[in-house]
Design a protein around this motif. Structure first.
Motif, short mmCIF file in Angstrom:
data_model
loop_
_atom_site.label_atom_id
_atom_site.label_comp_id
_atom_site.label_asym_id
_atom_site.label_seq_id
_atom_site.Cartn_x
_atom_site.Cartn_y
_atom_site.Cartn_z
N ALA A 58 0.84 -1.21 0.00
CA ALA A 58 0.00 0.00 0.00
C ALA A 58 0.87 1.25 0.00
CB ALA A 58 -0.94 0.00 1.19
N CYS A 59 1.99 1.22 0.71
CA CYS A 59 2.86 2.40 0.74
C CYS A 59 3.38 2.75 -0.65
CB CYS A 59 4.02 2.20 1.72
SG CYS A 59 5.10 3.66 1.84
N SER A 60 3.85 1.76 -1.40
CA SER A 60 4.38 2.07 -2.74
C SER A 60 3.26 2.54 -3.67
CB SER A 60 5.14 0.89 -3.33
OG SER A 60 4.34 -0.25 -3.45
N LYS A 61 2.11 1.89 -3.61
CA LYS A 61 0.98 2.29 -4.46
C LYS A 61 0.47 3.68 -4.08
CE LYS A 61 -3.57 0.89 -6.03
NZ LYS A 61 -4.71 0.01 -5.82
N ASP A 62 0.29 3.92 -2.78
CA ASP A 62 -0.21 5.21 -2.31
C ASP A 62 0.79 6.33 -2.58
OD1 ASP A 62 -2.40 3.78 -1.42
OD2 ASP A 62 -1.88 3.93 0.71
N THR A 63 2.08 6.03 -2.45
CA THR A 63 3.11 7.03 -2.75
C THR A 63 3.03 7.44 -4.21
OG1 THR A 63 4.57 6.15 -1.03
CG2 THR A 63 5.58 7.56 -2.70
N LEU A 64 2.86 6.47 -5.09
CA LEU A 64 2.76 6.78 -6.51
C LEU A 64 1.53 7.65 -6.79
CD1 LEU A 64 3.72 6.51 -9.41
CD2 LEU A 64 2.56 4.29 -9.51
N MET A 140 10.12 3.01 -4.70
CA MET A 140 10.74 1.75 -4.30
C MET A 140 10.88 1.81 -2.79
SD MET A 140 13.50 1.68 -7.39
CE MET A 140 13.33 3.37 -7.97
N ILE A 141 10.11 0.98 -2.10
CA ILE A 141 9.93 1.11 -0.65
C ILE A 141 10.69 0.01 0.09
CG2 ILE A 141 8.23 1.27 1.21
CD1 ILE A 141 7.96 3.45 -1.03
N CYS A 142 11.50 0.44 1.05
CA CYS A 142 12.23 -0.48 1.94
C CYS A 142 11.70 -0.30 3.36
CB CYS A 142 13.73 -0.18 1.90
SG CYS A 142 14.43 -0.23 0.24
N GLN A 143 11.99 -1.27 4.21
CA GLN A 143 11.45 -1.21 5.56
C GLN A 143 12.33 -0.41 6.52
OE1 GLN A 143 9.39 -4.62 7.14
NE2 GLN A 143 9.45 -5.59 5.13
N LYS A 144 13.63 -0.68 6.56
CA LYS A 144 14.48 -0.03 7.55
C LYS A 144 15.71 0.63 6.97
CE LYS A 144 12.92 -2.93 11.28
NZ LYS A 144 13.19 -3.74 12.41
N ASP A 145 16.31 0.02 5.96
CA ASP A 145 17.56 0.54 5.38
C ASP A 145 17.45 0.52 3.87
OD1 ASP A 145 20.17 1.06 4.51
OD2 ASP A 145 21.09 -0.11 6.11
N GLY A 146 17.46 1.68 3.26
CA GLY A 146 17.31 1.79 1.82
C GLY A 146 18.60 1.68 1.04
N THR A 147 19.67 1.24 1.68
CA THR A 147 20.93 1.05 0.98
C THR A 147 20.80 -0.15 0.04
OG1 THR A 147 22.12 1.85 2.92
CG2 THR A 147 23.41 0.66 1.26
N LYS A 160 19.63 -3.28 2.04
CA LYS A 160 20.62 -3.78 3.00
C LYS A 160 19.99 -4.49 4.19
CE LYS A 160 24.76 -2.32 5.45
NZ LYS A 160 25.62 -1.20 5.80
N ASP A 161 18.78 -4.07 4.58
CA ASP A 161 18.15 -4.70 5.74
C ASP A 161 17.69 -6.13 5.46
OD1 ASP A 161 15.65 -4.44 4.40
OD2 ASP A 161 15.18 -2.57 5.46
N GLY A 162 17.63 -6.54 4.20
CA GLY A 162 17.25 -7.90 3.85
C GLY A 162 15.77 -8.20 4.01
N LEU A 163 14.96 -7.18 4.26
CA LEU A 163 13.53 -7.35 4.47
C LEU A 163 12.76 -7.21 3.16
CD1 LEU A 163 13.32 -5.24 7.74
CD2 LEU A 163 13.38 -7.75 7.55
N ARG A 164 11.50 -7.56 3.18
CA ARG A 164 10.67 -7.44 1.98
C ARG A 164 10.52 -5.99 1.54
NH1 ARG A 164 6.02 -12.09 1.86
NH2 ARG A 164 7.49 -13.83 1.96
N THR A 165 10.29 -5.83 0.26
CA THR A 165 10.24 -4.50 -0.35
C THR A 165 9.06 -4.43 -1.31
OG1 THR A 165 11.73 -5.33 -2.08
CG2 THR A 165 12.75 -4.20 -0.20
N SER A 166 8.78 -3.22 -1.79
CA SER A 166 7.67 -3.05 -2.72
C SER A 166 7.99 -1.94 -3.72
CB SER A 166 6.39 -2.70 -1.95
OG SER A 166 5.30 -2.57 -2.82
N HIS A 167 7.43 -2.06 -4.92
CA HIS A 167 7.74 -1.15 -6.03
C HIS A 167 6.50 -0.96 -6.89
CE1 HIS A 167 10.08 -0.97 -10.13
NE2 HIS A 167 9.81 0.25 -9.72
N TYR A 168 6.18 0.28 -7.18
CA TYR A 168 5.11 0.62 -8.12
C TYR A 168 5.65 1.66 -9.08
CZ TYR A 168 0.59 -1.46 -6.89
OH TYR A 168 -0.47 -2.33 -6.73
#
Length: 185
Positions: A58-64, A140-147, A160-168
């Motif tokens: 939702a964050c990536s879609k809403d941001t777009l 392009m949405i990351c949870q904690k570290d956008g590196t 870099k945080d290795g967590l799930r991500t989202s892209h719209y």
């Protein structure tokens, strides 16, 4: 097409992996028609997903959607980038650094570059949005570290945080002081 599974945010290379209930899959499609390029991306749930993954998507879609509504002829692209970054951070996430939206036309990536964060400290600098421009915005949405971390395949990118991500992503044109989204299916 790039297929980015779970922790891969962009540029995932399709392989023989079988999708599982609860996965999230980024689908980034490029096209070329009559000498002009198009580009769009969505992150999709595979069956029932966690509440956390729903919020991430939702964050990536809403941001777009927010970015599209924010675009004004005469504003600096850096102003748009700054607004995008503030929106992402207000939702408790961070943008992926080092990658960006872009101009598009006779080449898949053209000027200007449009990051999802403010580069430098002056949003009132750099190129301005003008009628006649065609470009892509792609949160392009990351949870904690956008590196970004590039995989051994030298293409697939994770955070870099290795967590799930989202892209719209949407491709859009600006004319008559209005934004027309070109990549709505």
């Amino acid at each position: 097409a790039c297929l980015s599974l779970n922790e891969v945010i962009i540029h995932g290379i399709p392989d023989e992996t079988i999708l599982q209930e609860g996965d999230i899959l980024g689908v980034d499609l490029g096209s070329k028609l009559n000498g002009y390029f198009g580009d769009s991306a969505r992150t999709l749930p595979v069956g029932k997903i966690s509440k956390a993954d729903e919020e991430l998507i939702a964050c990536s879609k809403d941001t777009l959607e927010f970015a599209i509504k924010t675009i004004r002829v005469g504003m600096h692209f850096k102003e748009l980038s700054f607004e995008i970054e503030k929106f992402i951070r207000a939702r408790g996430f961070v943008p992926l650094y080092g990658f960006c939206g872009h101009g598009i036309g006779k080449h898949p990536h053209e000027e200007p570059e449009i990051p999802n964060y403010l580069e430098g400290n002056n949003p009132k600098s750099g190129p301005k949005i003008k009628n006649g421009m065609v470009f892509c915005i792609e949160p392009m949405i990351c949870q904690k570290d956008g590196t970004p971390v590039i995989a051994e395949d030298k293409w697939s990118t994770r955070s870099k945080d290795g967590l799930r991500t989202s892209h719209y992503e949407h491709c859009m044109a600006v004319f008559d002081d209005k934004v027309e989204v070109l990549s709505i299916a």
